[in-house]
Design a protein around this motif. Structure first.
Motif, mmCIF file in Angstrom:
data_model
loop_
_atom_site.group_PDB
_atom_site.id
_atom_site.type_symbol
_atom_site.label_atom_id
_atom_site.label_comp_id
_atom_site.label_asym_id
_atom_site.label_seq_id
_atom_site.Cartn_x
_atom_site.Cartn_y
_atom_site.Cartn_z
ATOM 1 N N PRO A 257 4.937 4.704 -2.484
ATOM 2 C CA PRO A 257 5.468 5.501 -1.105
ATOM 3 C C PRO A 257 4.810 5.152 0.190
ATOM 4 O O PRO A 257 4.264 3.904 0.015
ATOM 5 C CB PRO A 257 5.159 7.061 -1.219
ATOM 6 C CG PRO A 257 3.901 6.634 -2.263
ATOM 7 C CD PRO A 257 4.062 5.518 -3.022
ATOM 8 N N TYR A 258 4.873 5.811 1.207
ATOM 9 C CA TYR A 258 4.153 5.293 2.383
ATOM 10 C C TYR A 258 2.548 5.632 1.968
ATOM 11 O O TYR A 258 2.181 6.537 1.485
ATOM 12 C CB TYR A 258 4.218 6.514 3.295
ATOM 13 C CG TYR A 258 3.423 6.404 4.613
ATOM 14 C CD1 TYR A 258 3.126 5.390 5.360
ATOM 15 C CD2 TYR A 258 2.877 7.453 4.932
ATOM 16 C CE1 TYR A 258 2.108 5.212 6.365
ATOM 17 C CE2 TYR A 258 1.896 7.613 6.226
ATOM 18 C CZ TYR A 258 1.665 6.352 6.570
ATOM 19 O OH TYR A 258 0.633 6.205 7.802
ATOM 20 N N LEU A 259 1.800 4.470 2.481
ATOM 21 C CA LEU A 259 0.440 4.638 1.953
ATOM 22 C C LEU A 259 -0.458 4.844 3.099
ATOM 23 O O LEU A 259 -0.443 4.165 4.230
ATOM 24 C CB LEU A 259 0.071 3.058 1.261
ATOM 25 C CG LEU A 259 1.012 2.545 -0.022
ATOM 26 C CD1 LEU A 259 0.601 1.100 -0.048
ATOM 27 C CD2 LEU A 259 0.750 3.396 -0.797
ATOM 28 N N GLY B 234 8.095 9.424 -0.943
ATOM 29 C CA GLY B 234 7.430 9.990 0.463
ATOM 30 C C GLY B 234 7.414 9.021 1.588
ATOM 31 O O GLY B 234 6.959 7.940 1.244
ATOM 32 N N GLY B 235 7.654 9.398 2.795
ATOM 33 C CA GLY B 235 7.566 8.568 4.028
ATOM 34 C C GLY B 235 6.425 9.267 4.947
ATOM 35 O O GLY B 235 6.019 10.219 4.762
ATOM 36 N N ILE C 247 7.751 10.884 -5.681
ATOM 37 C CA ILE C 247 6.655 10.163 -5.780
ATOM 38 C C ILE C 247 6.087 10.426 -3.951
ATOM 39 O O ILE C 247 6.527 9.708 -3.268
ATOM 40 C CB ILE C 247 6.349 8.876 -5.912
ATOM 41 C CG1 ILE C 247 6.914 8.415 -7.372
ATOM 42 C CG2 ILE C 247 4.986 8.221 -5.730
ATOM 43 C CD1 ILE C 247 6.031 9.362 -8.578
ATOM 44 N N ALA C 248 5.287 11.434 -3.794
ATOM 45 C CA ALA C 248 5.150 11.882 -2.592
ATOM 46 C C ALA C 248 3.959 11.074 -1.961
ATOM 47 O O ALA C 248 4.046 10.952 -0.593
ATOM 48 C CB ALA C 248 4.665 13.162 -2.265
ATOM 49 N N SER C 249 2.964 10.547 -2.543
ATOM 50 C CA SER C 249 1.725 9.908 -2.173
ATOM 51 C C SER C 249 1.223 9.119 -3.165
ATOM 52 O O SER C 249 1.728 9.310 -4.265
ATOM 53 C CB SER C 249 0.887 10.902 -1.635
ATOM 54 O OG SER C 249 0.189 11.650 -2.462
ATOM 55 N N VAL C 250 0.303 8.338 -3.109
ATOM 56 C CA VAL C 250 -0.461 7.667 -3.843
ATOM 57 C C VAL C 250 -1.050 8.775 -5.010
ATOM 58 O O VAL C 250 -1.705 9.664 -4.789
ATOM 59 C CB VAL C 250 -1.740 7.014 -3.220
ATOM 60 C CG1 VAL C 250 -2.713 6.280 -4.618
ATOM 61 C CG2 VAL C 250 -1.258 5.901 -2.447
#
Length: 589
Positions: free
Chosen positions: A135-137, A82-83, A106-109
């Protein structure tokens, strides 16, 4: 040995200045699948921003699903991260289904950190590498805000939280590698801005006000770090193993100059062997044309683009100082017979990006009209003598407009900066000074003539110790519009009278003296005349000068007054000073 294809920032569903990118993305997916087959890629990693928005259109989702199916047919793993443009819920809605097609999302944490550790397999099924799928954190996934934290403290806390998350996932990857009993390489991902990278117009700030960039030294010692979010391919901190692959298609006109690519990272049983870029063809012709109209016409004429091909998307930047109200029509005429589409037409701006980043945090409430106008003018170039003359005319017109508006609405007079309009200010100052001198000279002449006419009468009515004083405020060359006061002291009547200084204020367009004498009751200032009571004697605020006005003396020496209380009416005094001394004055109370 294992080969991993690194790509990112597809932005499926993007509309580019009203144009859909669907055809380009379809061609890219076909090209990518062919390269996966040609190079026998074992895993494809998309490092964020698979979609352009959190609610992508249906055709973008169809293309995404088609990609998963095509990659699975090649016997290749697909890892989608995920971004900042992606919606976590949108990616997660098909996560379970895609897992059966060898696609990990993996969309998020993840609440279970171990779920972000993925084993990448070779074509034989043997583990070839371990992936730290980061991913984007989002800050809310890593930390909680605390009261009384400064911006600097928040930035440091966020940077530390990101670094800690990387170290946590990397530690789990090392543990996984020990469990497998293999000394295979570890790959990490990320969707963020690293320090020292070059961005583009289509890249959003993701940690606004908190963390501008993540230091490369804070990454764990992975064998390869596949990054996304920056659309230009580049190496981070001169480290060959930390890479941005860039977007597969130009997402803004300023990205045309960089060659679009994907990266193939090849690993042996222990470490990274090589990183090879694969250049992506441009599926939609795009071009930027800059210059004056003559130069633009020459560049357009040099375009040799066949009529059967896709039209070229153009960005035209006109470098012209003169305002061209028919600019659009001119460009349309130049491109009428060409296989091009002008998507963006604008005047070139010379202001550098460094100036934008260093701009002061000023609001309109902190600036006056002249300062706002001056900041706008700074965006233009006036180099030649003709252009400088034109600039002076523009500034003079603006000064006149501001003055008219302020006078019309009774606003306080604004003062331009010292260097705003030097020549105009000097001319204005000189004219004002001459007008002031003429007015004073006229008053002096009238006074001298009046003194001769009444000197003989003065001794009969007024004793030698009688004193008449009037304070005349000095009139500066700017002619302040705010009304001041004239203080007249009559020692005979022991009366102090305070009146607005209307008779010395210059009118914007002075009327003839004859007309004023016919209308003695016309007031030039709308404020009421203030007369002090004898019990509340007002102090004289300005130095007292002995009277030279024959009109005032004549009033005081008139035998009919019998030294009674003298009241000077502003309009009578104003009319008396401008009327010929030989004519009879009106009645005074």
């Amino acid at each position: 040995m294992i080969r991993v294809l690194h790509t990112s920032d597809w932005h499926l569903g993007q509309h580019f200045i009203g144009k859909s990118r669907l055809a380009e993305h379809q061609k890219f997916v076909q090209w990518l699948v062919a390269k996966v087959k040609e190079y026998q890629i074992d895993a494809v990693v998309i490092a964020g921003d698979i979609y352009d928005t959190g609610s992508p259109p249906s055709y973008a989702r169809e293309l995404y699903n088609e990609l998963v199916v095509q990659i699975n047919r090649q016997g290749c793993q697909l890892i989608v991260l995920g971004g900042n443009h992606d919606s976590v819920s949108t990616l997660n809605e098909s996560k379970g289904l895609l897992k059966h097609l060898s696609a990990e999302v993996i969309a998020s944490v993840d609440a279970e950190a171990k779920n972000q550790v993925i084993t990448l397999k070779e074509s034989t099924g043997k583990p070839g590498a371990i992936l730290c799928a980061i991913p984007y954190l989002r800050p809310r996934d890593l930390m909680q805000s605390k009261a009384d934290q400064s911006a600097k403290d928040k930035a440091q806390a966020l940077g530390s939280a990101i670094a800690d998350h990387y170290q946590t996932i990397y530690a789990l990857a090392e543990k996984k590698r020990e469990e497998l009993g293999l000394d295979i390489p570890i790959i990490a991902t990320g969707h963020l801005t690293a320090m020292g990278v070059k961005s583009s117009d289509s890249v959003r700030d993701i940690y606004v006000g908190n963390l501008e960039a993540f230091p490369a030294s804070a990454f764990p010692p992975a064998d390869y770090i596949a990054l996304g979010h920056i659309h230009r391919p580049q190496i981070v901190a001169q480290s060959e193993h930390i890479r941005y692959c860039g977007s597969p298609i130009p997402l803004s006109f300023d990205e045309i100059g960089s060659q679009k690519q994907v990266l193939i990272a090849e690993f042996d049983d222990n470490a990274l062997v090589s990183v090879e870029p694969l250049h992506i063809p441009m599926f939609q012709p795009m071009q930027v044309i800059k210059g004056d109209l003559a130069s633009i016409e020459a560049q357009l004429a040099a375009l040799n683009h066949p009529a059967e091909a896709l039209p070229i998307w153009l960005s035209v930047e006109v470098e012209a100082q003169d305002y061209l109200n028919d600019l659009t029509q001119r460009v349309e005429q130049l491109t009428a017979d060409l296989n091009v589409e002008v998507l963006l037409l604008r005047r070139a701006r010379k202001q550098r990006r460094s100036e934008l980043t260093q701009q002061s945090k000023e609001t309109l409430s902190e600036l006056n009209a002249y300062e706002v106008f001056d900041k706008r003018v700074q965006n233009e170039l006036f180099e030649t003598d003709q252009e400088q003359s034109r600039l002076e005319r523009i500034k003079q017109s603006f000064c006149q407009i501001v003055t008219d508006v302020e006078e019309q609405h009774g606003m306080a007079s604004s003062k331009p900066a010292v260097d705003f309009l030097s020549s105009h200010k000097q001319v204005h100052s000189a004219d004002t000074q001459f007008n002031s001198i003429d007015s004073q000279a006229q008053r002096t002449d009238t006074t001298a003539q009046s003194n001769e006419a009444i000197n003989s009468d003065r001794s009969d009515s007024v004793s030698d110790d009688t004193e008449f004083n009037i304070s005349v405020p000095k009139i500066d060359d700017k002619n302040a519009l705010a009304p001041e006061h004239t203080v007249v002291k009559n020692t005979v009547a022991e009366q102090t009278i305070v009146e607005p200084l209307a008779l010395f204020a210059e009118e914007p367009s002075p009327e003839p003296i004859a007309q004023l004498s016919q209308e003695p009751k016309r007031r030039s200032i709308q404020q009421p005349v203030t007369k002090a009571q004898p019990s509340k004697r007002q102090s004289i605020q300005q130095p007292v000068t002995k009277v030279t006005s024959a009109t005032t003396v004549k009033r005081a020496t008139d035998k009919s007054l019998n030294k009674a209380e003298i009241k000077l009416d502003q309009d009578d005094l104003f009319a008396s000073m401008l009327t010929d001394e030989t004519s009879e004055g009106g009645k005074h109370s």
